[in-house]
Design an enzyme around this catalytic site. Structure first.
Site, short mmCIF file in Angstrom:
data_model
loop_
_atom_site.label_atom_id
_atom_site.label_comp_id
_atom_site.label_asym_id
_atom_site.label_seq_id
_atom_site.Cartn_x
_atom_site.Cartn_y
_atom_site.Cartn_z
N THR A 12 -26.45 -73.25 -11.88
CA THR A 12 -27.19 -73.44 -10.62
C THR A 12 -27.55 -74.89 -10.34
O THR A 12 -27.52 -75.33 -9.19
CB THR A 12 -28.51 -72.62 -10.69
N ASP A 53 -20.05 -70.58 -12.96
CA ASP A 53 -21.30 -69.83 -13.02
C ASP A 53 -21.27 -69.26 -14.44
O ASP A 53 -20.28 -68.64 -14.84
CB ASP A 53 -21.26 -68.71 -11.98
N SER A 54 -22.31 -69.46 -15.19
CA SER A 54 -22.22 -69.16 -16.63
C SER A 54 -22.07 -67.68 -16.92
O SER A 54 -21.80 -67.29 -18.06
CB SER A 54 -23.41 -69.75 -17.38
N SER A 55 -22.21 -66.83 -15.89
CA SER A 55 -21.95 -65.41 -16.12
C SER A 55 -20.46 -65.19 -16.44
O SER A 55 -20.09 -64.13 -16.93
CB SER A 55 -22.37 -64.58 -14.90
N THR A 85 -28.03 -70.85 -16.49
CA THR A 85 -29.08 -70.23 -17.31
C THR A 85 -28.70 -68.81 -17.76
O THR A 85 -29.22 -68.34 -18.78
CB THR A 85 -30.41 -70.16 -16.54
N ASP A 86 -27.81 -68.14 -17.01
CA ASP A 86 -27.55 -66.72 -17.32
C ASP A 86 -27.13 -66.52 -18.77
O ASP A 86 -27.56 -65.56 -19.41
CB ASP A 86 -26.46 -66.16 -16.39
N THR A 266 -33.54 -55.04 -33.19
CA THR A 266 -34.41 -54.15 -32.41
C THR A 266 -34.31 -54.43 -30.90
O THR A 266 -34.09 -55.57 -30.49
CB THR A 266 -35.88 -54.29 -32.85
N GLN A 267 -34.49 -53.38 -30.14
CA GLN A 267 -34.56 -53.51 -28.68
C GLN A 267 -35.86 -54.17 -28.25
O GLN A 267 -35.96 -54.68 -27.13
CB GLN A 267 -34.52 -52.14 -28.02
#
Ligand code: ASP
Length: 332
Positions: A12, A53-55, A85-86, A266-267
């Site tokens: 971004t 876009d880092s996605s 940032t993603d 762990t979640q």
């Protein structure tokens, strides 16, 4: 005089509006970064050919960053990686494990709003990243964001609205930036040996499986039993608990038996897997899942990727997964 290399990979911070929404705008960011020139700091900027876009990040992008750092390692005192940032926390995790023997700062940063936006958070973030990259005692990969410096192998993206986009829920920040930078040097990692960066395999299949009630356990088990899978991060409940579902346990056994690993984390956003706290943690452990303590999902995936790329398998892989390598987990 400190010399810093800035690698610009996308995100971004350097984007502009297009009819489809924000997208990278080649050539824009290096010009804006000129404003950071000051006495005592000399920096070069390398804009990657493919700004993303880092996605869209893939292992080949990670290899490009590793290669760029490795090639110029001797020429600079520190490095800043400008990144979306993603997936910044995944890249930070990968770099933390792949840059073995790192003895210089590698600081990732980006922004929630483009630098061209009047309220962009990017100015602060880049300023802090550059300052951290000039710290000769910082021998690790970190993320500079919203006035915090976080350990790369502990950081997570926690917010897509507020400027406090990142946190490290199970670890103290490496620094806080106020009028003065407050360096928390007591927690900084020591340098270890010689710098030996490792490239990643680009063909690995590693699943990140989030356990859920109902058919979730059986579905996760079936995926793990698939011979195409090399390893899995299993996000179990609470302190590492899971139902004693036969398909799940058979999946763990099958993947472990063929030399891969199931890394149990762990979640819950805070705290750690603790085998034996509950009887419900035992079946997974007995089936061969490795307890990942308080590893984040991003660091767990990164650790598996780097260790598998280094050719580890079976008990050797399990042993490395279970112990802290780059400050990524608390030893219990
Ligand atoms: N989608 C953007 C990216 O990760 C988000 C950001 O940079 O803040 O590239």
């Amino acid at each position: 005089m400190s010399r810093v290399l800035v690698l610009y990979t996308g995100g971004t911070i350097g984007m502009t509006e297009t009819p489809d929404g924000l997208a990278p705008s080649p050539g824009l960011l290096p010009g804006l970064l000129e404003r950071f020139r000051r006495p005592g700091l000399d920096f070069d900027v390398v804009e990657f050919d493919e700004l993303i876009d880092s996605s869209a990040i893939e292992p080949r992008h990670w290899n490009r960053i590793i290669a760029a750092l490795a090639e110029r390692y001797g020429d600079y005192d520190g490095f800043v990686v400008i990144h979306g940032t993603d997936t910044m926390a995944y890249t930070a995790g990968v770099l933390a494990f792949a840059l073995r023997g790192l003895a210089k700062p590698v600081v990732l940063t980006g922004a929630q709003l483009p630098l061209l936006h009047p309220r962009s958070d990017g100015w602060n973030n880049v300023a802090d990243a550059l300052e951290a990259a000039c710290q000769p005692a910082l021998h690790e990969v970190a993320i500079a964001f919203d006035r915090l410096l976080l350990r790369g192998s502990r950081a997570r993206k926690l917010d897509v609205e507020h400027f406090a986009g990142f946190g490290s829920p199970n670890a103290e920040p490496l620094a806080r930036f106020a009028i003065h930078p407050h360096w928390n040097k007591a927690v900084w990692l020591p340098g270890q040996g010689e710098f030996q960066p490792k490239a990643l395999r680009e063909d690995l299949s590693i699943a990140c499986l989030f356990l859920s009630p109902g058919q979730g356990a059986a579905l996760a088990g079936r995926l793990m039993a698939d011979p195409a899978l090399d390893a899995a991060v299993l996000m179990s409940y609470g302190s590492g608990n899971a139902p004693a579902d036969p398909a799940l346990l058979n999946g763990v056994k099958a993947l472990t038996a063929r030399g891969g690993a199931v890394l149990n984390i762990t979640q819950a956003p805070r705290g750690a897997v603790e085998v034996g706290a509950y009887a419900a943690s035992q079946p997974l452990a007995r089936a061969g899942a490795v307890a990942g303590a308080d590893l984040t999902p991003e660091a767990a995936l990164a650790k598996l990727h780097v260790l598998l790329s280094a050719g580890l398998s079976g008990p050797q892989l399990a042993a490395q997964l279970a112990r802290p390598l780059r400050g990524e987990m608390s030893a219990h």
